[in-house]
Design a protein around this motif. Sequence first.
Motif, short mmCIF file in Angstrom:
data_model
loop_
_atom_site.label_atom_id
_atom_site.label_comp_id
_atom_site.label_asym_id
_atom_site.label_seq_id
_atom_site.Cartn_x
_atom_site.Cartn_y
_atom_site.Cartn_z
N ARG A 279 54.73 -37.04 -56.82
CA ARG A 279 55.14 -38.19 -55.89
C ARG A 279 53.92 -38.59 -55.00
O ARG A 279 53.33 -39.41 -54.65
N PHE A 280 53.53 -37.17 -54.19
CA PHE A 280 52.53 -37.30 -53.25
C PHE A 280 51.16 -37.60 -53.85
O PHE A 280 50.17 -38.02 -53.06
N THR A 281 50.87 -37.44 -55.13
CA THR A 281 49.56 -37.72 -55.87
C THR A 281 49.66 -39.07 -56.34
O THR A 281 48.51 -39.30 -57.02
N ASN A 282 50.80 -39.74 -56.40
CA ASN A 282 50.72 -40.95 -57.07
C ASN A 282 49.67 -42.01 -56.36
O ASN A 282 49.80 -42.38 -55.12
N PRO A 283 48.69 -42.18 -57.12
CA PRO A 283 47.66 -43.37 -56.73
C PRO A 283 48.17 -44.65 -56.28
O PRO A 283 47.54 -45.57 -55.62
N SER A 284 49.28 -45.05 -56.80
CA SER A 284 49.69 -46.39 -56.56
C SER A 284 50.55 -46.45 -55.23
O SER A 284 51.02 -47.53 -54.66
N ILE A 285 50.66 -45.27 -54.56
CA ILE A 285 51.20 -45.23 -53.30
C ILE A 285 50.54 -44.56 -52.26
O ILE A 285 50.14 -43.54 -52.30
N SER A 286 50.02 -45.32 -51.30
CA SER A 286 49.19 -44.79 -50.11
C SER A 286 49.76 -44.76 -48.88
O SER A 286 50.02 -45.70 -48.33
N ASP A 287 49.98 -43.48 -48.35
CA ASP A 287 50.68 -43.29 -46.91
C ASP A 287 49.79 -42.89 -46.09
O ASP A 287 48.96 -41.75 -46.29
N GLU A 288 49.73 -43.40 -44.83
CA GLU A 288 48.72 -42.93 -43.78
C GLU A 288 49.19 -41.66 -43.20
O GLU A 288 50.33 -41.68 -43.03
N ILE A 289 48.20 -40.92 -43.35
CA ILE A 289 48.38 -39.38 -42.59
C ILE A 289 48.84 -39.46 -41.27
O ILE A 289 50.17 -38.66 -40.88
N VAL A 290 48.41 -40.25 -40.17
CA VAL A 290 48.95 -40.40 -39.05
C VAL A 290 50.42 -40.80 -38.88
O VAL A 290 51.33 -40.52 -37.95
N ARG A 291 50.85 -41.79 -39.93
CA ARG A 291 52.25 -42.11 -39.86
C ARG A 291 53.44 -41.15 -40.22
O ARG A 291 54.28 -40.78 -39.45
N VAL A 292 52.85 -40.35 -41.42
CA VAL A 292 53.85 -39.24 -41.81
C VAL A 292 53.77 -38.05 -40.56
O VAL A 292 54.70 -37.59 -40.68
N ALA A 293 52.65 -37.91 -40.07
CA ALA A 293 52.65 -36.85 -39.05
C ALA A 293 53.13 -37.11 -37.84
O ALA A 293 53.33 -36.07 -36.84
N ARG A 294 53.42 -38.59 -37.25
CA ARG A 294 53.97 -38.79 -35.96
C ARG A 294 55.28 -37.88 -35.69
O ARG A 294 55.88 -37.36 -36.47
N SER A 295 55.36 -37.76 -34.37
CA SER A 295 56.73 -37.27 -33.78
C SER A 295 56.59 -35.58 -34.08
O SER A 295 57.68 -34.96 -34.67
N PRO A 296 55.31 -35.05 -33.96
CA PRO A 296 55.43 -33.49 -34.00
C PRO A 296 56.40 -32.46 -33.48
O PRO A 296 56.77 -31.54 -33.79
N ILE A 297 56.59 -33.13 -32.35
CA ILE A 297 57.63 -32.04 -31.35
C ILE A 297 59.15 -32.30 -31.95
O ILE A 297 59.59 -31.14 -32.28
#
Length: 385
Positions: A279-297
């Motif tokens: 799923r993470f390597t699906n070329p049809s779905i691009s998710d921005e790293i900073v969106r996924v990484a937000r709220s690190p605390i």
Amino acid sequence: MLAVHFGAGNIGRGFIGSLLSQSGYEVVFVDVNDEVVRLLNERKEYRVLIADESGKEEIIRNVSAVNSQTESDKVIHYLTEADLVTTAVGPNILPIISSTLAEGLRKRLSVNQKPLNIIACENMIGGTTFLKEKVFEKISDEEKSLFERNYGFLDCAVDRIVPNQKNSDPLAVTVEPFFEWVVEQKNVVGDIPNVKGMQLVDDLLPYIERKLFTVNTGHAMAAYLGYNKKLQTIKEAMDDKEIYFDVQQALNESGAVLVKKYGFNENEHKKYIEKIIHRFTNPSISDEIVRVARSPIRKVGANDRLMKPAKQYYDLFKEVPAGLTKGIAALLLFDYKDDPEAIELQETIMKAGIEGALSQYAQLEKDHPLADAIIKYVEGLRETK
């Protein structure tokens, strides 16, 4: 059969509403978006596009909608006739819809004695229990006993990536091929809901942790390690051989915890890990790293996706999990300037050091073996940043 579904957004249409329609339900969406409500009523159908190489398109039919702000009487009427009620509105909206739901369920008692099940399909643990609490705040003690007899509030775990999108057709929605909808059946009243793709289980906790320790853990690993390498998307991160190895190693470690705790079949869980990585390597779905990484605390918390499996791995196997600790180290280096939690985290590290930050946010003792391993990985990652 009639299903009333609160929330006609991308998740509502592309996931839950789609499955309900394909299972033979007439689906009435409840929403506040005038345009979406109008178009659903005009067309009575919409398109769901599958984001993979197949380019498959599904036409979801037998649907309509009501506006909860201007047509509350209609919503209440449909609740009195419904065979199933579901939601996909977001955790913050559940208290808002609870008033209408309470009113509809109250009226239903006088006109329809058929039992009814309610499922809040939200990205939160215990979403339906939370919705029930809000509904029960609005009814009398006498009504509570009637509600308990007639209405089942079923907790569930849901998982499907619906990427950020802008479509020329306002009703069309693109979704990934994979989905999971696991529903705890212990509170079912009357007949068990029959919905295509819904998995009924006796105990939801193992499946909640399986998602948290696999989907959320893997996503976070790719995001924080990718950010450290100045990459932009999860796909770019997973195309990096070193990051791919680290994500797989972390999921093997968290998987070992799940197999040991809950007795999942080891081979079946390995296949599940492979599916998640795909799923993470699906070329049809691009998710921005900073969106996924937000709220690190929040994400470095003791009961969240990285620290919880890392501590449990150490407790169960008396070894430091290399993949998970490297992911935690990468999280601690997330310094994105537009994320308030990232800014606070870096300020805490400047004042109290890595050990202090781990103690404050992850409740990790300073002399815990994980702390030393994380510090060493932080030092190594700083050199390559």
